[in-house]
Design an enzyme around this catalytic site. Structure first.
Site, mmCIF file in Angstrom:
data_model
loop_
_atom_site.group_PDB
_atom_site.id
_atom_site.type_symbol
_atom_site.label_atom_id
_atom_site.label_comp_id
_atom_site.label_asym_id
_atom_site.label_seq_id
_atom_site.Cartn_x
_atom_site.Cartn_y
_atom_site.Cartn_z
ATOM 1 N N GLY A 1 0.818 -1.214 0.000
ATOM 2 C CA GLY A 1 0.000 0.000 0.000
ATOM 3 C C GLY A 1 0.847 1.257 0.000
ATOM 4 O O GLY A 1 2.021 1.220 -0.374
ATOM 5 N N ALA A 2 0.236 2.388 0.414
ATOM 6 C CA ALA A 2 0.864 3.716 0.301
ATOM 7 C C ALA A 2 1.381 3.865 -1.130
ATOM 8 O O ALA A 2 2.558 4.150 -1.370
ATOM 9 C CB ALA A 2 1.972 3.891 1.336
ATOM 10 N N LEU A 3 0.468 3.641 -2.047
ATOM 11 C CA LEU A 3 0.851 3.526 -3.459
ATOM 12 C C LEU A 3 1.336 4.849 -4.036
ATOM 13 O O LEU A 3 0.860 5.920 -3.670
ATOM 14 C CB LEU A 3 -0.347 3.018 -4.271
ATOM 15 C CG LEU A 3 -0.922 1.669 -3.829
ATOM 16 C CD1 LEU A 3 -2.046 1.241 -4.770
ATOM 17 C CD2 LEU A 3 0.137 0.587 -3.739
ATOM 18 N N GLY B 1 5.227 4.548 -8.968
ATOM 19 C CA GLY B 1 5.974 3.314 -9.258
ATOM 20 C C GLY B 1 5.041 2.101 -9.234
ATOM 21 O O GLY B 1 5.071 1.252 -10.129
ATOM 22 N N HIS B 2 4.184 2.029 -8.197
ATOM 23 C CA HIS B 2 3.232 0.913 -8.117
ATOM 24 C C HIS B 2 2.230 0.972 -9.278
ATOM 25 O O HIS B 2 1.888 -0.045 -9.874
ATOM 26 C CB HIS B 2 2.414 0.990 -6.817
ATOM 27 C CG HIS B 2 3.205 0.838 -5.569
ATOM 28 N ND1 HIS B 2 3.388 1.867 -4.672
ATOM 29 C CD2 HIS B 2 3.864 -0.229 -5.054
ATOM 30 C CE1 HIS B 2 4.111 1.441 -3.655
ATOM 31 N NE2 HIS B 2 4.425 0.182 -3.863
ATOM 32 N N LYS C 1 13.526 -1.227 -7.787
ATOM 33 C CA LYS C 1 14.123 -0.476 -6.681
ATOM 34 C C LYS C 1 14.557 -1.458 -5.580
ATOM 35 O O LYS C 1 15.603 -1.306 -4.978
ATOM 36 C CB LYS C 1 13.153 0.558 -6.100
ATOM 37 C CG LYS C 1 13.852 1.401 -5.030
ATOM 38 C CD LYS C 1 13.055 2.591 -4.635
ATOM 39 C CE LYS C 1 12.040 2.269 -3.588
ATOM 40 N NZ LYS C 1 12.624 1.872 -2.285
ATOM 41 N N ASP C 2 13.715 -2.476 -5.378
ATOM 42 C CA ASP C 2 14.085 -3.543 -4.435
ATOM 43 C C ASP C 2 14.792 -4.630 -5.235
ATOM 44 O O ASP C 2 14.266 -5.733 -5.428
ATOM 45 C CB ASP C 2 12.830 -4.072 -3.744
ATOM 46 C CG ASP C 2 12.189 -3.010 -2.883
ATOM 47 O OD1 ASP C 2 12.805 -2.593 -1.895
ATOM 48 O OD2 ASP C 2 11.083 -2.560 -3.222
ATOM 49 N N VAL D 1 10.834 4.038 -10.863
ATOM 50 C CA VAL D 1 10.193 5.310 -11.240
ATOM 51 C C VAL D 1 10.720 6.374 -10.277
ATOM 52 O O VAL D 1 10.752 6.167 -9.061
ATOM 53 C CB VAL D 1 8.653 5.203 -11.167
ATOM 54 C CG1 VAL D 1 8.003 6.531 -11.521
ATOM 55 C CG2 VAL D 1 8.163 4.109 -12.107
ATOM 56 N N ARG E 1 8.029 5.305 1.686
ATOM 57 C CA ARG E 1 8.627 5.933 2.860
ATOM 58 C C ARG E 1 8.908 7.422 2.657
ATOM 59 O O ARG E 1 9.157 8.138 3.634
ATOM 60 C CB ARG E 1 9.946 5.253 3.221
ATOM 61 C CG ARG E 1 9.761 3.848 3.721
ATOM 62 C CD ARG E 1 11.084 3.113 3.719
ATOM 63 N NE ARG E 1 10.861 1.689 3.793
ATOM 64 C CZ ARG E 1 10.937 0.971 4.896
ATOM 65 N NH1 ARG E 1 11.264 1.540 6.020
ATOM 66 N NH2 ARG E 1 10.697 -0.318 4.892
HETATM 67 O O1 PAF Z 1 7.999 -4.667 -2.020
HETATM 68 C C1 PAF Z 1 7.050 -4.724 -1.216
HETATM 69 O O2 PAF Z 1 6.191 -3.838 -1.141
HETATM 70 C C2 PAF Z 1 6.921 -5.924 -0.295
HETATM 71 O O3 PAF Z 1 8.158 -6.372 0.121
HETATM 72 C C3 PAF Z 1 6.095 -7.074 -0.905
HETATM 73 C C4 PAF Z 1 6.775 -7.665 -2.129
HETATM 74 C C5 PAF Z 1 4.707 -6.582 -1.282
HETATM 75 C C6 PAF Z 1 5.942 -8.201 0.121
HETATM 76 O O4 PAF Z 1 5.312 -7.761 1.275
#
Ligand code: PAF
Length: 295
Positions: free
Chosen positions: A31-33, A36-37, A164-165, A191, A202
């Protein structure tokens, strides 16, 4: 757009869709989209008949309780953003819908302790030991645990994750392969805000002053990327560490240059090799990560 909170109801909907030959794209989020999402959802929409976005702040991947408590929860706004891009389904379960009390009580330590492996031997090699793995004990076990659960619920054809991750993406690819899940994992570009700051849920926790300093992170990574062919790894690392050190409110956790496939730290960039420069730091109370691909 339909919002499901219950596993069985979502599964029922998806089973019907699957029996009609529809393809399912999945975007797992906490969440907290942000944009990027939304880019992940749009890519899934373009490539699949049905797109599911999950919104679940997963407690088992937080090694710091105050980080979990402060994690922004903005379901109403998230729903509006997803509605605007015509996302088909939201899955927003409560914690006890996803975990038993026993699972929550078990503090995740080793991969072998986890029921999600279903008896399979999972070995992430160094993928969960370096960088984020070294600084956030148990984090990737929690990520793998929740993503494997979500995959078993949604059973998507394709799943979308942001680069990013970068390390998380490598872990999820490895997990999916080792568990034999027939899901295509798709990594999507970072993004950025117009000043270069990587979008992150964050970022909203940064003060105005911290937000103004934050672009230094990408500025440093960009300079590393531009100088990669002219400088040694030692020089690049020293440069990045010094840049961040100059800013008193930033405290560097790590800056690492690694092989982009194995995440093995490298000491010399070979021709044909793709590397990734990854950074994690605290800006005030907010932990931020970013990376650039080199080569
Ligand atoms: O990248 C994230 O937002 C989280 O690590 C994920 C992949 C949704 C798992 O909780």
């Amino acid at each position: 757009m339909i919002v499901y909170n219950r596993i069985q109801e979502l599964k029922k909907h998806l089973n019907i869709a699957r029996s009609q030959g529809k393809t399912i794209g999945f975007v797992p989020t906490m969440g907290a989209l942000h944009a990027g999402h939304i880019a992940l959802v749009q890519k899934s929409k373009a490539e699949n008949d049905i797109t599911v976005c999950s919104i679940f702040v997963n407690p088992t991947q937080f090694n710091d309780l105050s980080d979990l408590e402060k994690y922004p929860r903005t379901l109403e706004n998230d729903s509006r953003l997803l509605e605007a891009v015509d996302c088909d389904l939201i899955f927003a379960p409560e914690v006890l819908e996803m975990y038993t009390e026993a699972e929550l009580a078990l503090k995740l330590k080793k991969v072998e302790d986890l029921a999600w492996t279903e008896g399979k031997t999972i070995d992430f090699g160094i993928l969960d030991k370096v960088m984020e793995g070294a600084h956030r004990p148990g984090h990737f076990n929690g990520v793998a645990q929740v993503v494997s659960k979500l995959f078993r619920i949604v059973e998507p054809h394709k799943a979308y994750f942001g680069q990013k991750d970068f390390q998380q993406l490598a872990i999820i690819r490895s997990m999916t392969k080792q568990l034999g899940m027939p899901i295509e994992i798709i990594g999507c570009p970072i993004v950025r805000e117009s000043d270069g700051l990587a979008m992150s849920s964050r970022n909203v926790r940064l003060t105005e002053k911290e937000r103004a300093l934050a672009p230094l992170i990408y500025k440093t990574l960009y300079a590393v990327q531009q100088n990669a062919s002219k400088s040694s790894i030692v020089e690049l690392k020293a440069f990045a560490e010094n840049e961040i050190k100059k800013e008193a409110s930033m405290s560097l956790e790590y800056f690492e240059i690694s092989d982009a496939n194995t995440l093995e730290p490298i000491h010399e960039l070979k021709s044909q090799q793709t590397a990734v420069a990854c950074i994690a730091l605290k800006l005030g109370a907010v932990r931020l990560i970013d990376n650039v691909v080199i080569g």
